[in-house]
Design a protein around this motif. Structure first.
Motif, PDB file in Angstrom:
ATOM      1  N   SER A  92       0.899  -1.268   0.098  1.00 40.63           N
ATOM      2  CA  SER A  92      -0.032   0.046   0.151  1.00 40.63           C
ATOM      3  C   SER A  92       1.040   1.164   0.069  1.00 40.63           C
ATOM      4  O   SER A  92       2.136   1.217   0.289  1.00 40.63           O
ATOM      5  N   ARG A  93       0.270   2.249  -0.121  1.00 44.14           N
ATOM      6  CA  ARG A  93       1.024   3.769  -0.273  1.00 44.14           C
ATOM      7  C   ARG A  93       1.521   3.905   1.315  1.00 44.14           C
ATOM      8  O   ARG A  93       0.605   3.676   2.151  1.00 44.14           O
ATOM      9  N   ARG A  94       2.582   4.395   1.416  1.00 39.04           N
ATOM     10  CA  ARG A  94       3.255   4.722   2.633  1.00 39.04           C
ATOM     11  C   ARG A  94       2.385   5.937   3.404  1.00 39.04           C
ATOM     12  O   ARG A  94       2.089   5.903   4.620  1.00 39.04           O
ATOM     13  N   SER A  95       1.997   6.941   2.519  1.00 39.66           N
ATOM     14  CA  SER A  95       1.262   7.989   2.920  1.00 39.66           C
ATOM     15  C   SER A  95      -0.180   7.988   2.537  1.00 39.66           C
ATOM     16  O   SER A  95      -0.414   7.017   1.493  1.00 39.66           O
ATOM     17  N   GLY A  96      -1.079   8.646   2.694  1.00 39.67           N
ATOM     18  CA  GLY A  96      -2.527   8.521   2.348  1.00 39.67           C
ATOM     19  C   GLY A  96      -2.744   8.534   0.881  1.00 39.67           C
ATOM     20  O   GLY A  96      -3.154   7.706   0.320  1.00 39.67           O
ATOM     21  N   THR A  97      -2.384   9.645   0.253  1.00 39.17           N
ATOM     22  CA  THR A  97      -2.611   9.824  -1.191  1.00 39.17           C
ATOM     23  C   THR A  97      -1.228   9.711  -2.238  1.00 39.17           C
ATOM     24  O   THR A  97      -1.180   9.597  -3.224  1.00 39.17           O
ATOM     25  N   LYS A  98      -0.395  10.652  -1.626  1.00 41.27           N
ATOM     26  CA  LYS A  98       0.985  10.677  -2.364  1.00 41.27           C
ATOM     27  C   LYS A  98       1.787   9.532  -2.449  1.00 41.27           C
ATOM     28  O   LYS A  98       2.030   8.381  -1.433  1.00 41.27           O
ATOM     29  N   ASP A 100       4.918   8.347  -2.402  1.00 44.03           N
ATOM     30  CA  ASP A 100       6.394   8.656  -2.058  1.00 44.03           C
ATOM     31  C   ASP A 100       7.010   7.713  -1.536  1.00 44.03           C
ATOM     32  O   ASP A 100       8.235   7.575  -1.036  1.00 44.03           O
ATOM     33  N   THR A 103       4.352   0.452   1.848  1.00 46.60           N
ATOM     34  CA  THR A 103       4.526  -0.379   2.835  1.00 46.60           C
ATOM     35  C   THR A 103       4.155  -1.656   2.585  1.00 46.60           C
ATOM     36  O   THR A 103       3.105  -1.812   1.824  1.00 46.60           O
ATOM     37  N   SER A 112       8.763  -0.512   5.127  1.00 43.43           N
ATOM     38  CA  SER A 112       8.629   0.597   4.454  1.00 43.43           C
ATOM     39  C   SER A 112       9.679   0.925   3.387  1.00 43.43           C
ATOM     40  O   SER A 112      11.030   0.621   3.847  1.00 43.43           O
ATOM     41  N   GLN A 114      11.303   3.118  -0.142  1.00 33.77           N
ATOM     42  CA  GLN A 114      11.357   4.190  -0.711  1.00 33.77           C
ATOM     43  C   GLN A 114      11.027   3.577  -2.288  1.00 33.77           C
ATOM     44  O   GLN A 114      11.248   2.647  -2.856  1.00 33.77           O
TER      45      GLN A 114
END
Length: 376
Positions: A92-98, A100, A103, A112, A114
């Motif tokens: 999944s994305r590490r942050s909500g929408t962006k 960057d 995970t 996590s 990069q």
């Protein structure tokens, strides 16, 4: 963004060790691109080092908001390999929408990583179409490459020998197909695969690194399609696709090296010969030391002499008319024997300074290995 079984993701990343160069100074070339697949319920893992590009689809359940991304290939493969067998891997994305970072979760494990933008991932430039095509049985192609790859050269100065030469042949209706040849100057291996080849197909040299990848992606059954241009080869087998640059060089006229007639013939048991060579080579302490082959009256005597340690002799029976003393590299002979599938090995001999031709009795005449002698 997606969920996949460990086994499916691991299989898609299996080529990373053969394509991705760990010491590459360009970060994006150390990454694997995870992108939307062509078929429903699949994603695609793509790898490249600018000379080779390989892609493999894998089953995955992707979310509607899935976005292509790249992560370090070797690191991801290592993480997935160490996860529990049978587990589901959630990315999944590490942050909500962006996007960057991503995970990776499996059970109680969480990582996590990069990411680098998918838009930075290079795509191999295809200069026009692939005008030549040939379809081969996957099992036959795998056997031919496996039988030739051991004879590829590793000398960078003779780069045109750092691969397997492939060319069409149509000597007769029974001999219409594709021939594969590899040599390092000490031994030469040649294999024939029956196929309806394009008569205009050029002879090409498939590079060593591409051979390693091809051997991994070939399915165990079915057919494989090989497409060629002047500079590229593309192989599609099973669900994987490989595109590779060709070796830009001219393969030597190997036909002149292969004896057309061997006046002396000797048939031996391959396993017995290999064991005998291994025994007498012990006295030398070097696998590459020359072994003297003495053919006389149905008995083959193997002899190794080492001025520092002593001598060793072994004997085995052979069938045929041969009377000759000749030396061969012990390691090379055993390499040859391990790539001749039958129990019996037919040795074609001429004189002490000429090459020997080894094959399985009754095998296709194009399937042979040439071994150069050593001075003893």
């Amino acid at each position: 963004m997606f969920t996949a079984e460990k086994s499916a993701l691991m299989a898609a990343l299996a080529l990373s060790t053969n394509v991705v160069e760990k010491r590459n100074t360009i970060p994006i070339l150390q990454n694997v691109l995870i992108e939307k697949g062509a078929a429903a319920g699949t994603l695609n893992a793509r790898l490249t080092n600018l000379d080779i590009e390989a892609s493999t689809p894998f089953k995955a359940s992707a979310a509607i908001d899935f976005e292509d991304f790249t992560v370090p290939a070797a690191l991801l493969a290592d993480i997935v390999r160490k996860l529990p067998d049978g587990c589901e891997v959630e990315v999944s994305r590490r942050s909500g929408t962006k996007l960057d970072g991503v995970t990776i979760k499996a059970g109680r494990s969480k990582f996590s990583l990069q990411v680098l933008p998918a838009t930075d991932f290079p795509e191999m430039k295809l200069a026009g179409a692939f005008p030549h095509q040939v379809t081969l049985p996957a099992a036959d192609l795998a056997a031919a490459l496996g039988a030739c790859s051991f004879a590829m050269s590793t000398e960078e100065t003779r780069y045109y020998l750092n691969g397997i030469f492939m060319h069409p042949t149509a000597a007769s209706a029974e001999h219409r197909g594709v021939v594969f040849v590899a040599t390092d100057g000490h031994r030469l291996s040649k294999r024939f695969v029956t196929a309806e080849s394009d008569p205009g197909m050029p002879g090409i040299i498939i590079p060593r690194q591409a051979i390693k990848v091809i051997e991994k992606i070939l399915p165990k059954a079915g057919e494989v399609t090989i497409e060629l241009s002047d500079t590229l080869i593309r192989i599609s087998g099973g669900s994987s696709l490989l595109t590779s640059k060709l070796v830009d060089g001219t393969f030597p006229d190997y036909v002149r090296v292969v004896p057309q007639d061997s006046p002396m013939q000797a048939t031996v048991d391959g396993a017995t010969l290999g064991a005998s060579i291994d025994r007498v080579a012990t006295i030398s302490g070097e696998r590459g030391r020359a072994v003297r082959f003495i053919f006389a009256a149905g008995q083959l005597q193997l002899h190794v002499s080492n001025p520092d340690t002593g001598d060793a002799t072994d004997e085995l029976a052979y069938e045929g008319e041969a009377s000759l003393e000749v030396g061969f590299n012990a390691r090379y002979v055993n390499d040859v024997l391990s790539h001749l599938p039958g129990e019996q090995v037919l040795m074609g001999l001429d004189d002490a300074g000429g090459p020997a031709v080894l094959r399985n009795p009754g095998a296709h005449p194009e399937n042979l290995i040439v071994l150069m002698p050593m001075r003893v």
